[in-house]
Design a protein around this motif. Structure first.
Motif: not given
Length: 125
Positions: A88-90, A96-104
């Motif tokens: 998650y940190a990487a 940044g804190p964008h849920h859609t991008l992070l989830a992908h």
């Protein structure tokens, strides 16, 4: 990051069968059959997260059906299983804190990611 094949191996290692179906719910825990069934044709993240969620039901020996507290507990189980603080940190360092991008980036659904962030915020508060 966990992939589907690895998670199926985990399920089978715990003595659960992973079955596939064409109609009906996205996924289900079938306690009498000691099996999780997944709908054919879902995307990778949906399939992975659905399997992890149902493994939560299996882990807690939940009865069939949708009982609110069991669903929340299975969601939390899936989030802990699929998202690591390091990954998650990487991802957050990149997007940044964008849920859609992070989830992908993490290969999970936004719902699983949001569940994980809620749990993690509670642990660090």
């Amino acid at each position: 990051m966990t992939n589907l094949d690895a998670l199926i191996d985990v399920a089978e290692g715990r003595g659960y069968r992973v079955l596939w179906h064409r109609r009906g719910p996205k996924a289900a825990w079938l306690p009498r059959r000691h099996a999780v069934t997944l709908q054919v044709g879902m995307g990778d993240a949906d399939t992975l997260c659905s399997l992890a969620h149902e493994l939560g039901h299996a882990h807690y020996n939940d009865p069939p059906g949708h009982f609110g507290p069991h669903e929340i507990r299975a969601d939390r189980f899936a989030a802990k299983l699929l998202v690591s603080p390091i990954d998650y940190a990487a991802a957050e360092a990149l997007y940044g804190p964008h849920h859609t991008l992070l989830a992908h980036e993490l290969g999970v659904t936004v719902k699983v990611l949001k569940t994980w962030t809620t749990l993690y915020e509670r642990q660090t508060a």
